[in-house]
Write an enzyme that holds these catalytic residues in place. Structure first.
Site, PDB file in Angstrom:
ATOM      1  N   CYS A   1       9.926   1.342   3.545  1.00  0.00           N
ATOM      2  CA  CYS A   1      10.900   0.363   4.031  1.00  0.00           C
ATOM      3  C   CYS A   1      12.298   0.942   4.134  1.00  0.00           C
ATOM      4  O   CYS A   1      13.190   0.308   4.708  1.00  0.00           O
ATOM      5  CB  CYS A   1      10.908  -0.871   3.126  1.00  0.00           C
ATOM      6  SG  CYS A   1      11.539  -0.576   1.464  1.00  0.00           S
TER       7      CYS A   1
ATOM      8  N   GLU B   1       9.628  -3.821  13.140  1.00  0.00           N
ATOM      9  CA  GLU B   1       9.412  -2.681  12.252  1.00  0.00           C
ATOM     10  C   GLU B   1       8.131  -1.953  12.668  1.00  0.00           C
ATOM     11  O   GLU B   1       7.050  -2.547  12.666  1.00  0.00           O
ATOM     12  CB  GLU B   1       9.306  -3.152  10.805  1.00  0.00           C
ATOM     13  CG  GLU B   1       9.152  -2.027   9.800  1.00  0.00           C
ATOM     14  CD  GLU B   1       9.108  -2.525   8.362  1.00  0.00           C
ATOM     15  OE1 GLU B   1       9.636  -1.832   7.475  1.00  0.00           O
ATOM     16  OE2 GLU B   1       8.544  -3.615   8.132  1.00  0.00           O
TER      17      GLU B   1
ATOM     18  N   PHE C   1       0.810  -1.213   0.000  1.00  0.00           N
ATOM     19  CA  PHE C   1       0.000   0.000   0.000  1.00  0.00           C
ATOM     20  C   PHE C   1       0.842   1.261   0.000  1.00  0.00           C
ATOM     21  O   PHE C   1       0.370   2.318  -0.419  1.00  0.00           O
ATOM     22  CB  PHE C   1      -0.926   0.009   1.227  1.00  0.00           C
ATOM     23  CG  PHE C   1      -0.222   0.242   2.535  1.00  0.00           C
ATOM     24  CD1 PHE C   1       0.107   1.523   2.960  1.00  0.00           C
ATOM     25  CD2 PHE C   1       0.122  -0.818   3.356  1.00  0.00           C
ATOM     26  CE1 PHE C   1       0.761   1.739   4.170  1.00  0.00           C
ATOM     27  CE2 PHE C   1       0.770  -0.618   4.568  1.00  0.00           C
ATOM     28  CZ  PHE C   1       1.092   0.665   4.970  1.00  0.00           C
TER      29      PHE C   1
ATOM     30  N   LYS D   1      -1.119  -7.668  -8.684  1.00  0.00           N
ATOM     31  CA  LYS D   1      -2.045  -7.714  -7.550  1.00  0.00           C
ATOM     32  C   LYS D   1      -1.624  -6.615  -6.589  1.00  0.00           C
ATOM     33  O   LYS D   1      -0.751  -6.802  -5.752  1.00  0.00           O
ATOM     34  CB  LYS D   1      -1.999  -9.086  -6.872  1.00  0.00           C
ATOM     35  CG  LYS D   1      -3.315  -9.492  -6.153  1.00  0.00           C
ATOM     36  CD  LYS D   1      -3.751  -8.568  -5.034  1.00  0.00           C
ATOM     37  CE  LYS D   1      -2.870  -8.673  -3.811  1.00  0.00           C
ATOM     38  NZ  LYS D   1      -3.406  -7.789  -2.678  1.00  0.00           N
TER      39      LYS D   1
ATOM     40  N   SER E   1       5.814  -6.887   4.082  1.00  0.00           N
ATOM     41  CA  SER E   1       6.401  -7.212   5.381  1.00  0.00           C
ATOM     42  C   SER E   1       7.184  -8.520   5.302  1.00  0.00           C
ATOM     43  O   SER E   1       6.941  -9.364   4.436  1.00  0.00           O
ATOM     44  CB  SER E   1       5.304  -7.339   6.433  1.00  0.00           C
ATOM     45  OG  SER E   1       4.507  -8.489   6.190  1.00  0.00           O
TER      46      SER E   1
ATOM     47  N   GLU F   1      -5.070  -3.974  -1.682  1.00  0.00           N
ATOM     48  CA  GLU F   1      -6.505  -3.697  -1.718  1.00  0.00           C
ATOM     49  C   GLU F   1      -6.852  -2.427  -0.949  1.00  0.00           C
ATOM     50  O   GLU F   1      -7.989  -1.949  -1.023  1.00  0.00           O
ATOM     51  CB  GLU F   1      -7.292  -4.891  -1.169  1.00  0.00           C
ATOM     52  CG  GLU F   1      -7.001  -5.271   0.257  1.00  0.00           C
ATOM     53  CD  GLU F   1      -5.823  -6.217   0.427  1.00  0.00           C
ATOM     54  OE1 GLU F   1      -5.775  -6.918   1.453  1.00  0.00           O
ATOM     55  OE2 GLU F   1      -4.936  -6.250  -0.469  1.00  0.00           O
TER      56      GLU F   1
END
Length: 511
Positions: free
Chosen positions: A293, A395, A161, A185, A238, A188
């Protein structure tokens, strides 16, 4: 209806964001999920969640489109990318608007994200040069040998995202110019940008079926990982999910690169330029609400004197930071992606406090005027953090900067080298010898010297070490070319006519 009207209003009459398959938007679904405006907390749309049948249909469409696209001359594939780049630039404001609406990223930050993505499209435009093979004449008596780089087939990208434009652009432009067809993909949580990119590709001349977008959750992901037609999977997200993606994809015979999480440290040596350190830490820790990240989430100060000075200056500057709605470009950063993520970030702050850290600036309970229901976490500064704390080990992925105090540079490097993540790091110093030693011995994939976010440019490659990357090849750049192609080596000889040659049973050599 132009692109802006199509995508910045409800995607269809019911406000449903669908899929892009075979060059068309489709809305078939039995399951949906809400899409929020993170700044207001309001539901703005719903996204269709693809079932296995929908994903398999997209894969079949991509497989059918592959032979013709594979055989399209590489210069023609590159021309599509040239046109695509032009369209990205023409519609940059529309794309940034979509990112702001669904992610919450401030418009100037969205523009920076998009530009870094466009640079990857520019690199992909060089495919005719990048895909040139290797040729050797007379490797043996009248024998020539060469190798070329051929596409894999149908490949997939599963993207996060936090960069709804840039990370997909790390993947599919190179995959497409190499001759593959692609299934994307996206997350969402903010899917509309990917559909916009698909429409621009179509307008750029990409044949229908070569690029497809399926929105969905784990069912869609698992279908991509298990389907025998998918040849390779790229993932960013992740570490627990990256590990799952890699293990599942490779168990099914697929090539996989899965980029995971990070805990990026900055070492501050006593000789560092403190004012510049503070300025760069502010952007590197709090930019994009810390949801990247490569965010610098830990500053390791070598000595109490430099630690106290940095904290004093940071505390003063943090008070000046603004956060709020994406359209107000005077804001420095926006909300986090969801109410659940806001609670998670605030939980880490609470955990640090309970375990003995000192909360110098507390961003919990943030509520900008007019956006009290938004998913905001204010800039947070935490001192006296130790390596045994949960908030240090994991994280956080939010606007939280932690300070760890050590006595020596070696102590600081040991912290970094022993951490399970190895994505990015940097050192602030004026000492060239120290910087050289650091860059050579640190066990991290991307290293900055007085550069807080050492994200490689498009013609290098992006990736970390340890549990920040699963797979052998980095993302984009030269590694991207290798990931989306396989080498074929051909050796040929044309014997003289009417000459009978002797049998040979030993391994051929030049002796």
């Amino acid at each position: 209806m132009n692109f802006n009207e199509k995508f910045n209003q409800a995607p269809n009459a019911t406000g449903l964001v669908g899929h892009f398959i075979a060059g068309q938007l489709t809305y078939q679904t039995e399951r949906t999920q809400n899409i929020y405006n993170p700044a207001t907390g309001e539901i703005t749309k719903q996204v269709a969640l693809a079932d296995t049948q929908t994903v398999e249909h997209a894969i079949a469409v991509a497989q059918a489109a592959f032979p013709a696209w594979r055989d399209t001359p590489v210069i023609k594939r590159a021309r599509v990318m040239f046109k695509f780049k032009e369209l990205l630039e023409q519609h940059s404001a529309d794309i940034c608007q979509l990112i702001g609406q669904e992610h919450g990223k401030i418009l100037h930050d969205a523009a920076g994200e998009l530009q870094r993505g466009i640079e990857n499209v520019e690199y992909a435009c060089g495919a005719p040069e990048l895909l040139k093979g290797e040729y050797s004449k007379n490797v043996g008596p009248d024998i020539d040998s060469w190798s070329d780089f051929q596409p894999l087939g149908v490949v997939a990208g599963i993207t996060p995202f936090n960069f709804p434009a840039m990370v997909p652009l790390w993947m599919f432009p190179m995959a497409l110019v190499c001759g593959n067809t692609f299934i994307l993909k996206p997350s969402e949580k903010d899917p509309s940008t990917s559909l916009f990119l698909a429409e621009l590709l179509k307008k750029a001349g990409l044949p229908d079926g070569v690029f497809n977008v399926v929105n969905g959750d784990k069912e869609a992901v698992d279908t991509l990982l298990h389907d025998r037609l998918i040849q390779a999977v790229s993932f960013v997200g992740s570490t627990p999910i990256a590990e799952y993606i890699y293990a599942t994809a490779t168990a099914h015979g697929k090539r996989c690169q899965a980029l995971g999480g990070a805990k990026n440290h900055a070492i501050i040596l006593p000789d560092a330029d403190v004012d510049n350190v503070v300025s760069s830490l502010l952007g590197a820790a709090f930019g994009s609400s810390g949801e990247r990240c490569m965010a610098l989430s830990v500053a390791v100060a070598v000595g109490d004197e430099i630690a106290d000075l940095v904290i004093e200056k940071l505390q003063a500057e943090i008070k000046k930071l603004k956060y709020g709605h994406y359209a107000d470009t005077s804001n420095d950063f926006g909300p986090v992606i969801s109410a659940a993520h806001k609670a998670k970030v605030e939980g880490y702050i609470q955990s640090a406090e309970e375990q003995g850290a000192k909360i110098v600036v507390d961003g919990r309970g943030a509520a900008p005027s007019g956006y009290e229901q938004g998913f905001f976490v204010g800039p947070t500064l935490i001192d006296q953090v130790t390596p045994d704390m949960q908030s240090y080990q994991e994280e956080i992925f939010g606007p939280v900067l932690q300070i760890v105090r050590v006595s020596t540079m070696q102590d600081a490097m040991q912290l970094i080298n022993e951490h399970e993540y190895g994505n990015g790091t940097c050192i602030y110093t004026r000492d060239g010898e120290a910087a050289r030693y650091f860059s050579h011995h640190i066990q991290v994939g991307m290293v900055g010297i007085n550069v807080p976010l050492p994200v490689p440019v498009a013609y290098h490659s992006f990736g970390g070490w340890k549990r920040s990357l699963f797979g052998d090849l980095y993302a984009y750049g030269p590694d991207g070319v290798r990931f989306y192609t396989r080498r074929k080596t051909i050796t040929q000889r044309w014997p003289a006519a009417n000459v009978r040659e002797a049998k040979q049973f030993s391994m051929p050599t030049l002796n």
